[in-house]
Design an enzyme around this catalytic site. Structure first.
Site, PDB file in Angstrom:
ATOM      1  N   ASN A 156       0.825  -1.200   0.000  1.00 41.42           N
ATOM      2  CA  ASN A 156       0.000   0.000   0.000  1.00 41.42           C
ATOM      3  C   ASN A 156       0.862   1.254   0.000  1.00 41.42           C
ATOM      4  OD1 ASN A 156      -2.741  -0.044  -0.184  1.00 41.42           O
ATOM      5  ND2 ASN A 156      -3.071  -0.636   1.952  1.00 41.42           N
ATOM      6  N   CYS A 330       5.913  12.486  11.101  1.00 44.80           N
ATOM      7  CA  CYS A 330       5.075  13.567  11.611  1.00 44.80           C
ATOM      8  C   CYS A 330       3.597  13.327  11.330  1.00 44.80           C
ATOM      9  CB  CYS A 330       5.478  14.897  10.978  1.00 44.80           C
ATOM     10  SG  CYS A 330       7.156  15.345  11.335  1.00 44.80           S
TER      11      CYS A 330
END
Lengths: 410, 185
Positions: A156, A330
């Site tokens: 993915n 992040c």
């Protein structure tokens, strides 16, 4: 902003819109046909029939003619858990070694870690720079106690399609069962579990525009995982609990439509994805395309935009209407860099700059072209404030690690 | 996810860039996530006359850098050194809990740039000369506070040189701070 730019959805790996036909098929099972498929009385008849019809349609999508081998679950995560933990535990008397590739999803990795705590030995098989698992590497990790291997069908994150048939053949030679997570592959490339030679295969309805809350685990005849959810005899005791009939019916209808349209969807996504893969390195300097250049999913575009952090790109892209994903630490809730990007050998700072675009059957050429137009100024703007880019321009090593500042924070 | 103020600073960051001839440079990085921040300062009369930053990081990291630069600009060295990570997060109207670590980089990078400036100043001055540890202006050893920046100056008991407020030992002669000695006694 006066007017919001139109939305362009390039994050089909995260979630996909429901096919209207699937929604229509689901509706009566929330109302008239609310009954329990296990009931003997008239309210159980239509749900039971629809459940088996869905099972046949879902089986057919992955080239299986028998409905006996499909177990319905609530998510691909659950299917992977059932396969990895259930199969390994069922074979514990035979051996206690399992093998997983270094690029598996957390729903394979975490169960493997659980098995490790239960006394299983777990080996992680490394991948090459494209994220490909080599049959030879897989075989090297086997020993007489190896009972199960898990290798995804496709990634993915970086779009690489694994040589699954060759990997399955390698497993067979050693009497090792192979489980494959097909979440990224189903709905994008044709899948025939018989031809692939795998022993179990997991995939969710979302992979082909079905509803959330429905997924399947295909099991080769004779593969009997220990149940994780115990109770009634639903799914032949392999997964207890009243079936989520509306979602499963939606999954069946979506599978039926996907089987008919897959070739056209694939070609469309491949064309638009190819356009992005060809144009992006021309429009923006210092782009690293990740994943395999040829053996990759259609409509899957993954890249690292050097010297720019992923989340900051995502925020500016969102301002322009684009929904994309990143493997940057992040953007993850755990604040850890993507293990897949690290496994293919990228340093943390480069992994920080990843973008993932997963196009869909309804993605348009205009959306792709608008992305090609909007990305370069965003990158330019962020690079103008990037100390890594400044270092690169001064001829210094942008990836030399400076003195750490917040070790305590982790 | 982010507050309006964070997004406003992210979209329109203040003081981005580099100073042509900076008085101090601070660079900090987070080896775990790979984020990096550099701050550059220019000091005039004990105050931060210019502050510029460059940041490689998430939305929070960029907003934090921008806010730190805005808070520090025009402040005395001592005031700027007192800016904490918590102050920055507060000024930004809060940060998501998992993004608080980004704010740690901001004040750290600024403080490092100021420390770099102070170290350079210490090297410049002739041996034996007394200077304020915060603004580096000359201080008479007998004075109890620095005239230009107003900070109270403590003197080393051994060599008589001014001590930074939070120093445990004298940066000049290495002697332990008076209170520390007393505690040990």
């Amino acid at each position: 902003m006066d007017r919001k730019p139109p939305a362009a959805y390039f994050d089909h790996a995260a979630a996909a819109p429901l096919l209207p036909e699937a929604l229509e098929a689901m509706r009566p099972f929330f109302t008239d046909h609310f009954g329990n498929p296990q009931s003997i009385h008239r309210f159980g008849i239509e749900p039971a029939r629809a459940l088996e019809e869905a099972r046949a349609r879902v089986a057919s999508l992955i080239g299986e003619s028998s409905t006996a081998r499909i177990v319905f679950t609530a998510s691909a995560t659950e299917s992977n858990n059932l396969a990895v933990k259930g199969i390994a535990r069922s074979l514990a008397a035979k051996g206690n070694h399992i093998v997983v590739s270094a690029v598996e999803h957390a729903s394979v990795m975490s169960p493997a870690r659980t098995l490790e705590r239960e006394g299983f030995e777990v080996t992680e098989v490394r991948v090459d720079k494209y994220g490909t698992v080599h049959p030879g590497e897989l075989e090297k990790s086997f020993h007489p106690g190896t009972v199960l291997a898990a290798v995804q069908h496709a990634s993915n994150e970086i779009g690489t399609v694994q040589p699954l048939a060759e990997l399955a053949a390698a497993c067979r030679r050693h009497g090792v069962l192979l489980h494959s997570d097909g979440t990224a592959a189903v709905g994008r490339i044709p899948v025939d579990v018989g031809a692939l030679g795998v022993d179990s295969y997991a995939f969710p309805a979302q992979s082909f525009y079905g509803p959330k809350g429905a997924a399947a685990l295909w099991l080769r005849s004779g593969v009997r995982p220990r149940s994780l959810v115990e109770g009634g005899i639903q799914e032949k005791g392999r997964r207890a609990g009243t079936e989520n009939v509306p979602a499963i019916v939606g999954m069946g209808r979506a599978a039926e439509i996907a089987a008919l349209n897959l070739a056209a969807w694939s070609a469309h996504m491949a064309r638009l994805g190819g356009r992005l893969l060809a144009a992006l390195p021309e429009r923006v300097e210092h782009i690293i395309l990740t994943g395999h250049p040829e053996h990759r999913l259609p409509g899957h575009v993954s890249l690292c935009v050097e010297f720019v952090e992923g989340e900051s790109m995502l925020l500016f892209l969102e301002d322009e209407g684009f929904a994309v994903a990143s493997g940057s630490a992040c953007t993850s809730k755990t604040l850890k860099a993507s293990p897949v990007l690290l496994a293919i050998g990228l340093p943390h700072s480069v992994a920080q700059s990843s973008l993932m675009l997963t196009l869909g059957k309804d993605t348009t050429e205009a959306e792709v072209d608008r992305f090609l137009e909007k990305l370069p100024p965003i990158v330019e703007r962020l690079r103008s404030m990037s100390p890594l880019y400044a270092k690169y321009q001064r001829g210094e090593d942008p990836y030399a690690t400076p003195e750490s500042s917040c070790e305590g924070g982790h | 996810m982010y507050s309006e103020k964070v997004m406003e600073h992210f979209r329109n960051p203040r003081n981005v860039g580099e100073i042509p001839d900076p008085d101090g440079i601070g660079e900090v990085g987070n080896p775990v996530c790979g984020d990096m921040m550099t701050f550059q300062v220019k000091v005039r009369d004990g105050r931060l006359a210019d502050v510029k930053f460059k940041t490689f990081g998430c939305g929070a990291a960029i907003a934090v850098s921008s806010m730190v630069s805005e808070m520090a600009l025009g402040k005395t060295i001592e005031e700027a050194l007192r800016i904490t990570n918590a102050d920055v997060a507060k000024e930004l109207g809060g940060l998501p809990p998992n993004k608080l670590h980004c704010s740690n980089l901001g004040a750290d990078a600024l403080h490092k740039a100021i420390e770099d400036y102070l170290a350079r100043e210490r090297q410049k001055r002739p041996a034996g000369e007394c200077r304020c540890p915060y603004c580096a202006e000359p201080v008479h050893p007998a004075e109890k506070f620095c005239q230009p920046c107003g900070v109270t100056v403590d003197n080393c008991r051994k060599c008589g040189k001014p001590l930074p407020r939070d120093a445990f030992e004298c940066p000049e002669c290495g002697a332990a701070r008076a209170e520390e000695e007393e505690k040990e006694d």
